[in-house]
Design an enzyme around this catalytic site. Sequence first.
Site, PDB file in Angstrom:
ATOM      1  N   GLU A  32       0.830  -1.259   0.032  1.00 49.52           N
ATOM      2  CA  GLU A  32      -0.151   0.073   0.030  1.00 49.52           C
ATOM      3  C   GLU A  32       0.923   1.347   0.035  1.00 49.52           C
ATOM      4  OE1 GLU A  32      -2.485   3.007  -0.152  1.00 49.52           O
ATOM      5  OE2 GLU A  32      -3.263   0.946  -0.394  1.00 49.52           O
ATOM      6  N   GLY A  37      -6.909   1.233   3.728  1.00 49.98           N
ATOM      7  CA  GLY A  37      -8.468   1.189   3.607  1.00 49.98           C
ATOM      8  C   GLY A  37      -8.844   1.799   2.470  1.00 49.98           C
ATOM      9  N   CYS A  40     -12.383   4.223  -0.025  1.00 52.45           N
ATOM     10  CA  CYS A  40     -13.662   4.062   0.930  1.00 52.45           C
ATOM     11  C   CYS A  40     -13.623   4.513   2.161  1.00 52.45           C
ATOM     12  CB  CYS A  40     -14.128   2.428   0.912  1.00 52.45           C
ATOM     13  SG  CYS A  40     -15.359   2.076   2.122  1.00 52.45           S
ATOM     14  N   LYS A  49     -20.071   9.406   5.066  1.00 49.77           N
ATOM     15  CA  LYS A  49     -21.305   9.117   5.846  1.00 49.77           C
ATOM     16  C   LYS A  49     -20.906   9.695   7.344  1.00 49.77           C
ATOM     17  CE  LYS A  49     -22.459   7.507   2.767  1.00 49.77           C
ATOM     18  NZ  LYS A  49     -21.235   7.615   2.017  1.00 49.77           N
ATOM     19  N   GLY A 179     -24.147  14.725 -11.466  1.00 49.72           N
ATOM     20  CA  GLY A 179     -25.365  14.245 -10.688  1.00 49.72           C
ATOM     21  C   GLY A 179     -25.358  12.652 -10.361  1.00 49.72           C
ATOM     22  N   GLY A 180     -24.113  12.286 -10.108  1.00 48.16           N
ATOM     23  CA  GLY A 180     -24.067  10.927  -9.764  1.00 48.16           C
ATOM     24  C   GLY A 180     -24.106  10.793  -8.313  1.00 48.16           C
ATOM     25  N   GLU A 201     -25.643  18.027 -14.348  1.00 47.30           N
ATOM     26  CA  GLU A 201     -25.516  16.788 -15.026  1.00 47.30           C
ATOM     27  C   GLU A 201     -25.597  16.666 -16.520  1.00 47.30           C
ATOM     28  OE1 GLU A 201     -24.765  13.306 -15.890  1.00 47.30           O
ATOM     29  OE2 GLU A 201     -24.564  13.594 -13.866  1.00 47.30           O
ATOM     30  N   ARG A 269     -15.472   8.151 -11.064  1.00 43.64           N
ATOM     31  CA  ARG A 269     -14.265   7.562 -10.676  1.00 43.64           C
ATOM     32  C   ARG A 269     -13.696   6.649 -12.013  1.00 43.64           C
ATOM     33  NH1 ARG A 269     -12.085   9.282  -5.995  1.00 43.64           N
ATOM     34  NH2 ARG A 269     -11.103   7.056  -5.834  1.00 43.64           N
ATOM     35  N   HIS A 440     -44.408  -5.387  13.895  1.00 42.70           N
ATOM     36  CA  HIS A 440     -45.298  -4.084  13.868  1.00 42.70           C
ATOM     37  C   HIS A 440     -44.959  -3.500  15.097  1.00 42.70           C
ATOM     38  CE1 HIS A 440     -48.280  -1.389  12.847  1.00 42.70           C
ATOM     39  NE2 HIS A 440     -48.772  -1.427  14.046  1.00 42.70           N
TER      40      HIS A 440
END
Length: 461
Positions: A32, A37, A40, A49, A179-180, A201, A269, A440
């Site tokens: 690496e 990692g 991502c 996130k 706009g992806g 886009e 990408r 439920h």
Amino acid sequence: MEKDVVVIGGGPAGYAAAIRTAQMGGTSLLIEKNNLGGTCLNEGCIPTKVLYRNAEILKTLKNIENFGIHVDGYSIDIEKIQERKNNVIDKLRNGILQLLKKNKVEVLYGIGKIQDKNTVEVILNNGEIRNIRTKNIVIATGSTSARLPIEGSNNPQIFNNKTLLDFNKVSKSLFIIGGGVIGMEFANIFNEMGSEVTVAEFMPAILQQVDEDLIKRYKILAKKRGIHIHTSVKINKIEKDEKEFIITGENKDGEVIFKSEDVLLAAGRTPNLRRLNIEEMGINFDKKGIKVDERYMTNIPGIYAVGDVNGISMLAHSGSYQGIQVAERIMGNEDTLILPPIPSCIFVFPEISSVGITEKEAKDKGIKYKTSKFMFGGNGKALAMGEEEGLIKIIADSEDDTILGVQIMGAHASDLIHEGMIAVYKKMKCSEFSHTIHAHPTLSEVLSEAIMTVNKESIYS
């Protein structure tokens, strides 16, 4: 000592291949050049996130009075946001390192270059050069941000998906080219943080992989939140004056001009094929990536390519699966290779997830199909949460009742999609799924009702 496997690239596909090889009794070495990692963890899925969670909280605060709660005021502490983001990355990166150590995977930090099918040259970050002998080579070098032929796009003040993660202020206005998934996730994050967001886009629709019915509804919701979306727009030039960027483009009506404090290039990408020596080795590739067979092997026996670099599916979870599958084949597990359906999750508001085929794909393939929809607004848990926006759409074979595709837009779509994935993977029939009982009140009932609606068996539709 000769290794069983040398892996070039320490992202999800690469470290999964190295660890699984070791778990099965093989010797593996991982190369690496930067941080473990891959994209991502370091500049993609995870940091976005973390920021998405910030945006989610801000969205709740903006609507907090609907829940009978009054907040006198709040502010954004960007330094704290960045600290939390970096802490999450560091924790996960250290976790990967510990897993590699636990499984006795040797790690070298540097650039891997294939010399022949059994030798990899490693130019270590300290300048030292080592040649590693190996029985198998796994290329897992991932992808990089795609570049667009737009005049002025090389201005260092223009953001890409990596540099925007380290923002030190919230722009008054942010213009996003693309706009992806990347563009729309950033659009939602910075819209909630207070930026006036505009998305341009080139294609006729945003989020091309999502069913048209969901995109039509999503665009309405995005507009309500203040996100301006322009499709079928070609951007030709980006200029910068003392105050702002001037973006010039064209659509079917002619020239269009936009102005914005900041600009994000989010053109997707492209596979990272640099410095691997694949041309000299005679490894087949094209602009989509390295060509592989159903075993992820290149045209040279013993050399494999997994993850983004082969262009099959640029998703971290797909790359991890491929890495594990290759390790198993190398270590002697010759079971038939089956590629299960790959779920896709898009973290916008509300979340969008999908698995299997869309209605358009069913039409294009000449499949006789039937569809159904069920709205989140008809679900008790969604209403209790204040998350009634959204729907689930099912595509099923009209001849044998098999579930072919599940499309979800709504709260926790990224969690709900996995039940749909199992249904598609196992080729369940709608009539079979209808006999499963869902607790439920839960959001999972929306999926159950949507599938029962296919054969007009739902009580609530």
